[in-house]
Design an enzyme around this catalytic site. Structure first.
Site, PDB file in Angstrom:
ATOM      1  CG  ASP A  12     -47.253   7.071 -18.881  1.00  0.00           C
ATOM      2  OD1 ASP A  12     -46.320   6.251 -18.987  1.00  0.00           O
ATOM      3  OD2 ASP A  12     -47.572   7.829 -19.806  1.00  0.00           O
ATOM      4  CB  SER A  13     -43.070   8.716 -18.477  1.00  0.00           C
ATOM      5  OG  SER A  13     -43.709   8.342 -19.689  1.00  0.00           O
ATOM      6  CB  CYS A  75     -45.209   3.806 -17.662  1.00  0.00           C
ATOM      7  SG  CYS A  75     -43.672   4.329 -18.448  1.00  0.00           S
ATOM      8  CD  GLU A 153     -46.099  13.189 -24.063  1.00  0.00           C
ATOM      9  OE1 GLU A 153     -46.128  14.342 -23.620  1.00  0.00           O
ATOM     10  OE2 GLU A 153     -46.454  12.190 -23.397  1.00  0.00           O
ATOM     11  CB  CYS A 187     -45.005   2.551 -25.626  1.00  0.00           C
ATOM     12  SG  CYS A 187     -45.092   4.295 -25.189  1.00  0.00           S
ATOM     13  CG  HIS A 189     -47.227   8.027 -25.013  1.00  0.00           C
ATOM     14  ND1 HIS A 189     -46.729   7.656 -23.800  1.00  0.00           N
ATOM     15  CD2 HIS A 189     -47.275   9.387 -25.003  1.00  0.00           C
ATOM     16  CE1 HIS A 189     -46.474   8.744 -23.077  1.00  0.00           C
ATOM     17  NE2 HIS A 189     -46.801   9.808 -23.793  1.00  0.00           N
TER      18      HIS A 189
HETATM   19  N1  DGL Z   1     -46.085   5.664 -21.818  1.00  0.00           N
HETATM   20  C1  DGL Z   1     -44.680   5.368 -21.691  1.00  0.00           C
HETATM   21  C2  DGL Z   1     -44.491   3.882 -21.978  1.00  0.00           C
HETATM   22  O1  DGL Z   1     -45.482   3.175 -21.951  1.00  0.00           O
HETATM   23  C3  DGL Z   1     -43.995   6.371 -22.513  1.00  0.00           C
HETATM   24  C4  DGL Z   1     -42.592   6.215 -22.780  1.00  0.00           C
HETATM   25  C5  DGL Z   1     -41.612   7.221 -22.341  1.00  0.00           C
HETATM   26  O2  DGL Z   1     -41.805   7.931 -21.373  1.00  0.00           O
HETATM   27  O3  DGL Z   1     -40.587   7.225 -23.009  1.00  0.00           O
HETATM   28  O4  DGL Z   1     -43.445   3.355 -22.191  1.00  0.00           O
END
Ligand code: DGL
Length: 269
Positions: A12-13, A75, A153, A187, A189
């Protein structure tokens, strides 16, 4: 029975993909997992398609170098640009979009499905295209929620967190007014905001966690291909991040229990 002892890779990011890891720990407790959070470059959702694709390739290659048997792009943002790109063969990886959409199409009764995700994911149209491929008659209501990732976050997730509730109302009330009965948390998160989201939409709206669905989807695929390791417990987790491991662990605690698990800093070049 055929087995494969190599680990499963998840990226993931940032920390959001840990929602997929949490599900994997639950449903495949014997599997070893390698997780990569590209914390030095989070968020991806505010970036261009080209940049996100470049990052996704680097994340993918990093996990391949670690010898994983299968990769979950946990992600939504990376998944939304990876679809159809030949450097991500279907046999080697899954994103979160198809698993989440399949679950939503199964769950909906009135065929009104909401999708919330990052700006880049919504702009890509990937969720909508996937839904209309599976359920062409569905009405889809999409909304980019760019403030949700920074809220999560930074730990602004509790049901009593007034700024988070105010922002969530702004994003979600229009979807509620459309009468959706299913909402894809597009997403990874966003499940951390499930309490707030559920309070606004009410118990009649089913929330679909894209990360958790990707975990279930991967289990099914690995079982079909004979790629599970056959163990029922004792799986290990290795965490990699591209920025401070201390900060990563501090934040990761909100997503999964980290008893004795340390993160390691890595470079993606
Ligand atoms: N968890 C990422 C997603 O599912 C986070 C988004 C991001 O990095 O902007 O899109």
């Amino acid at each position: 029975m055929k087995t494969d002892s190599r680990p499963i890779g998840v990226f993931d990011s940032g920390m959001g993909g840990l929602t997929a890891v949490k599900e994997l720990i639950n449903i495949l407790p014997g599997e070893d997992i390698i997780y990569l959070g590209d914390t030095a470059r989070v968020p991806y959702g505010t970036r261009s398609r080209e940049t996100i694709l470049r990052y996704a390739v680097q994340d993918f290659e990093f996990l391949k170098r670690k010898g994983v048997k299968f990769i979950i792009a946990a992600c939504g943002t990376a998944s939304s640009v990876m679809i159809g790109e030949e450097m991500f063969p279907k046999e080697e990886c899954t994103g979160v979009i198809l698993p989440a959409v399949e679950a939503a199409c199964k769950a909906t009764k009135n065929k009104k499905i909401g999708v919330i995700a990052t700006g880049a994911s919504i702009r890509s149209g990937s969720y909508e295209r996937c839904i209309s491929g599976i359920m062409p008659e569905a009405e889809v209501y999409s909304k980019a929620c760019p403030m949700f990732v920074p809220l999560v976050e930074n730990g602004y997730c509790g049901r009593d967190c007034e700024p988070a509730v105010a922002i969530a109302k702004e994003y979600l009330e229009p979807l509620r007014d459309e009468g959706i009965d299913t909402l894809i948390l597009g997403c990874t998160h966003y499940p951390l905001l499930s309490g707030i989201i559920g309070d606004i939409l009410g118990s009649g709206v089913k929330l679909i966690s894209s990360g958790a669905e990707a975990g279930k989807f991967a289990k099914k695929l690995l079982a079909e291909k004979g790629l599970l390791n056959g163990r029922q417990s004792g799986g290990s987790i290795r965490l990699y991040c591209t920025d401070s491991p201390e900060l990563f662990c501090e934040n990761a605690e909100r997503f999964i229990e980290l008893d004795g698990i340390l993160a390691e800093k890595c470079s993606l070049d």
